[in-house]
Design an enzyme around this catalytic site. Sequence first.
Site, PDB file in Angstrom:
ATOM      1  N   GLY A  73      35.106  64.077   9.127  1.00 59.72           N
ATOM      2  CA  GLY A  73      34.967  65.502   9.415  1.00 59.72           C
ATOM      3  C   GLY A  73      35.213  65.722  10.896  1.00 59.72           C
ATOM      4  O   GLY A  73      35.038  64.810  11.707  1.00 59.72           O
ATOM      5  N   GLY A 122      34.719  61.619   6.012  1.00 53.36           N
ATOM      6  CA  GLY A 122      35.420  62.581   5.156  1.00 53.36           C
ATOM      7  C   GLY A 122      36.768  62.075   4.660  1.00 53.36           C
ATOM      8  O   GLY A 122      37.245  62.503   3.600  1.00 53.36           O
ATOM      9  N   GLU A 145      28.168  56.888   9.284  1.00 58.33           N
ATOM     10  CA  GLU A 145      27.229  57.992   9.540  1.00 58.33           C
ATOM     11  C   GLU A 145      25.842  57.593  10.018  1.00 58.33           C
ATOM     12  O   GLU A 145      25.188  58.366  10.723  1.00 58.33           O
ATOM     13  CB  GLU A 145      27.088  58.874   8.289  1.00 58.33           C
ATOM     14  CG  GLU A 145      28.295  59.732   7.967  1.00 58.33           C
ATOM     15  CD  GLU A 145      29.387  59.005   7.205  1.00 58.33           C
ATOM     16  OE1 GLU A 145      29.235  57.791   6.949  1.00 58.33           O
ATOM     17  OE2 GLU A 145      30.399  59.647   6.882  1.00 58.33           O
ATOM     18  N   ASP A 153      27.990  60.399   3.084  1.00 58.24           N
ATOM     19  CA  ASP A 153      28.045  61.587   2.223  1.00 58.24           C
ATOM     20  C   ASP A 153      29.395  61.620   1.492  1.00 58.24           C
ATOM     21  O   ASP A 153      29.900  60.556   1.128  1.00 58.24           O
ATOM     22  CB  ASP A 153      27.771  62.847   3.064  1.00 58.24           C
ATOM     23  CG  ASP A 153      28.831  63.044   4.144  1.00 58.24           C
ATOM     24  OD1 ASP A 153      29.562  62.090   4.456  1.00 58.24           O
ATOM     25  OD2 ASP A 153      28.934  64.163   4.686  1.00 58.24           O
TER      26      ASP A 153
HETATM   27  C1  WCA Z   1      36.976  54.529  15.703  1.00 64.58           C
HETATM   28  C2  WCA Z   1      37.750  55.837  15.876  1.00 64.58           C
HETATM   29  C3  WCA Z   1      38.108  56.395  14.507  1.00 64.58           C
HETATM   30  C4  WCA Z   1      39.071  55.532  16.624  1.00 64.58           C
HETATM   31  O1  WCA Z   1      38.770  55.118  17.951  1.00 64.58           O
HETATM   32  P1  WCA Z   1      39.940  55.075  19.037  1.00 64.58           P
HETATM   33  O2  WCA Z   1      41.101  54.332  18.492  1.00 64.58           O
HETATM   34  O3  WCA Z   1      39.318  54.567  20.292  1.00 64.58           O
HETATM   35  O4  WCA Z   1      40.432  56.584  19.235  1.00 64.58           O
HETATM   36  P2  WCA Z   1      39.631  57.781  19.948  1.00 64.58           P
HETATM   37  O5  WCA Z   1      38.172  57.653  19.694  1.00 64.58           O
HETATM   38  O6  WCA Z   1      40.076  57.887  21.374  1.00 64.58           O
HETATM   39  O7  WCA Z   1      40.142  59.030  19.120  1.00 64.58           O
HETATM   40  C5  WCA Z   1      41.374  59.708  19.394  1.00 64.58           C
HETATM   41  C6  WCA Z   1      41.103  61.190  19.427  1.00 64.58           C
HETATM   42  O8  WCA Z   1      40.694  61.604  18.120  1.00 64.58           O
HETATM   43  C7  WCA Z   1      39.458  62.316  18.224  1.00 64.58           C
HETATM   44  N1  WCA Z   1      38.669  62.080  17.023  1.00 64.58           N
HETATM   45  C8  WCA Z   1      38.467  60.914  16.370  1.00 64.58           C
HETATM   46  N2  WCA Z   1      37.658  61.075  15.335  1.00 64.58           N
HETATM   47  C9  WCA Z   1      37.325  62.378  15.314  1.00 64.58           C
HETATM   48  C10 WCA Z   1      36.514  63.160  14.463  1.00 64.58           C
HETATM   49  N3  WCA Z   1      35.883  62.638  13.397  1.00 64.58           N
HETATM   50  N4  WCA Z   1      36.389  64.481  14.753  1.00 64.58           N
HETATM   51  C11 WCA Z   1      37.036  65.021  15.818  1.00 64.58           C
HETATM   52  N5  WCA Z   1      37.812  64.338  16.636  1.00 64.58           N
HETATM   53  C12 WCA Z   1      37.973  63.024  16.401  1.00 64.58           C
HETATM   54  C13 WCA Z   1      38.783  61.698  19.432  1.00 64.58           C
HETATM   55  O9  WCA Z   1      37.769  62.586  19.927  1.00 64.58           O
HETATM   56  C14 WCA Z   1      39.948  61.536  20.371  1.00 64.58           C
HETATM   57  O10 WCA Z   1      40.235  62.799  20.945  1.00 64.58           O
HETATM   58  P3  WCA Z   1      40.593  62.921  22.511  1.00 64.58           P
HETATM   59  O11 WCA Z   1      39.435  62.342  23.255  1.00 64.58           O
HETATM   60  O12 WCA Z   1      40.763  64.413  22.719  1.00 64.58           O
HETATM   61  O13 WCA Z   1      41.872  62.145  22.691  1.00 64.58           O
HETATM   62  C15 WCA Z   1      36.913  56.831  16.704  1.00 64.58           C
HETATM   63  O14 WCA Z   1      37.725  57.951  17.022  1.00 64.58           O
HETATM   64  C16 WCA Z   1      35.698  57.322  15.953  1.00 64.58           C
HETATM   65  O15 WCA Z   1      34.694  56.611  15.876  1.00 64.58           O
HETATM   66  N6  WCA Z   1      35.769  58.552  15.394  1.00 64.58           N
HETATM   67  C17 WCA Z   1      34.640  59.149  14.673  1.00 64.58           C
HETATM   68  C18 WCA Z   1      34.573  58.555  13.295  1.00 64.58           C
HETATM   69  C19 WCA Z   1      33.398  59.084  12.542  1.00 64.58           C
HETATM   70  O16 WCA Z   1      32.247  58.865  12.922  1.00 64.58           O
HETATM   71  N7  WCA Z   1      33.694  59.780  11.443  1.00 64.58           N
HETATM   72  C20 WCA Z   1      32.688  60.338  10.536  1.00 64.58           C
HETATM   73  C21 WCA Z   1      31.885  61.340  11.291  1.00 64.58           C
HETATM   74  S1  WCA Z   1      30.570  62.138  10.468  1.00 64.58           S
HETATM   75  C22 WCA Z   1      31.303  63.509   9.866  1.00 64.58           C
HETATM   76  O17 WCA Z   1      32.403  63.403   9.396  1.00 64.58           O
HETATM   77  C23 WCA Z   1      30.575  64.788   9.948  1.00 64.58           C
HETATM   78  C24 WCA Z   1      31.301  65.912  10.102  1.00 64.58           C
HETATM   79  C25 WCA Z   1      30.718  67.214  10.187  1.00 64.58           C
HETATM   80  C26 WCA Z   1      31.602  68.286  10.210  1.00 64.58           C
HETATM   81  C27 WCA Z   1      31.125  69.598  10.325  1.00 64.58           C
HETATM   82  C28 WCA Z   1      29.745  69.826  10.432  1.00 64.58           C
HETATM   83  O18 WCA Z   1      29.292  71.085  10.596  1.00 64.58           O
HETATM   84  C29 WCA Z   1      28.846  68.748  10.399  1.00 64.58           C
HETATM   85  C30 WCA Z   1      29.352  67.441  10.296  1.00 64.58           C
END
Ligand code: WCA
Length: 383
Positions: A73, A122, A145, A153
């Site tokens: 999400g 999600g 989560e 979820d």
């Molecule tokens: C391990 C990841 C997937 C990759 O890491 P990375 O390769 O180092 O890449 P980055 O972390 O730098 O991510 C690239 C870009 O994507 C963005 N991004 C990466 N996942 C996301 C993301 N779920 N969202 C919104 N930007 C993101 C991240 O913020 C970043 O943006 P920016 O800093 O502007 O370059 C990392 O991004 C990560 O841990 N992401 C979150 C994964 C996660 O916990 N997902 C489940 C979350 S719980 C959930 O879904 C709840 C949602 C919810 C929704 C609405 C509600 O009202 C209440 C709840």
Amino acid sequence: MAPTSSINGGADQVLVEEISSVRTFILNRPKQLNALSHQMISRLLELFHASERDSNVKIIILKGNGRAFCAGGDVTAVVHNVRRGNWKLGADYFREEFTLNYVMATYSKPQVSILNGIVMGGGAGASVHGRFRVATEKSVFAMPETALGLFPDVGASYFYSRLPGFFGEYAGLTGARLDGAEMLACGLATHFVPSERLPLLEQALVKVNTSDPDVISTIISRFSHIPKLKEGSSYHKMKIIDRCFSRRTVEEIISALESEALNKNDDWVSSTIQSLKKASPTSLKISLRSIREGRLQGVGSCLIREYRMVCHVLMGEFSKDFFEGCRALLIDKDRNPKWEPSRLDLIRDDDVDCYFSKIDDEDWEDLKLPPRSNLPPYAIAKL
Ligand SMILES: CC(C)(COP(=O)(O)OP(=O)(O)OC[C@H]1O[C@@H](n2cnc3c(N)ncnc32)[C@H](O)[C@@H]1OP(=O)(O)O)[C@@H](O)C(=O)NCCC(=O)NCCSC(=O)/C=C/c1ccc(O)cc1
């Protein structure tokens, strides 16, 4: 090939390709790793309903643009909503997301999800409920989560509780990352296709003119093989997982793992204990209960229960860990959440029960899932 059409309203966040009987939906927020915005969820729901009504459409392919299928999400929206102090905006998001999960789980035409990269939260919900899930050597799957003060979820209490042994409890409580080989071994993926073969697979799929899952499975199988699990894979730890994660409570699970660690120096056991100790204690307790209840429920009941739970989490009456998790992991990024209650022994069974009760608010309703009728026998939840 028909031109790629862009969808407005979601500012091109979901692209659609129409080639003969096949509709390909492409999640298209590559910079955000295709994190699901509310608009994307609404659009996908609309597209799935329309494709189900259209007798010319035989199969759906769902994939992501860039290095992710979908990283969950859109958590930036959570931060925004939390700042506005409005839990009901969050509830609206989940209502629609869980409805989409349910439609996918009961879909009358095969959905083939191409999981060539990150699949989290999600993103798992948007794929695992569908008939075919194609993993690759680039797949990274997790329901992370509990580290965020939430719980697995999007119907995870259904699909995790159906994994072999107690692997679902392990993956759900620790947020463990799984690779493509592990996804296939445990059943989260139905096929493994090397990413270099995906273009050929898609070319073969767009020639399909039937919704018969056996035909589609045979086609995907032509490109797939069974990869070897890595030496350090969690899947090799099934005996320990079953011994420890079958325990009745989170406290007992941790102490069983600690006994394993005493008997034998095993890095996997230590890092599993560390993951559990870092997670929100409240999240761990409600997650375990949710997966256990999921074992005995259908996918619809699981989603209805999870909707109640997520509303309690968003209301923050008992614990505000979700907001603290967002602060620590997403806003301040100090990665040091201060959970409250801070310890498992401070959370009583009665406190956990509250998360499973109806919400005491006259405007609030349980999740009402759409009636699904005239479905072919294979259009039942897939795990
Ligand atoms: C391990 C990841 C997937 C990759 O890491 P990375 O390769 O180092 O890449 P980055 O972390 O730098 O991510 C690239 C870009 O994507 C963005 N991004 C990466 N996942 C996301 C993301 N779920 N969202 C919104 N930007 C993101 C991240 O913020 C970043 O943006 P920016 O800093 O502007 O370059 C990392 O991004 C990560 O841990 N992401 C979150 C994964 C996660 O916990 N997902 C489940 C979350 S719980 C959930 O879904 C709840 C949602 C919810 C929704 C609405 C509600 O009202 C209440 C709840």
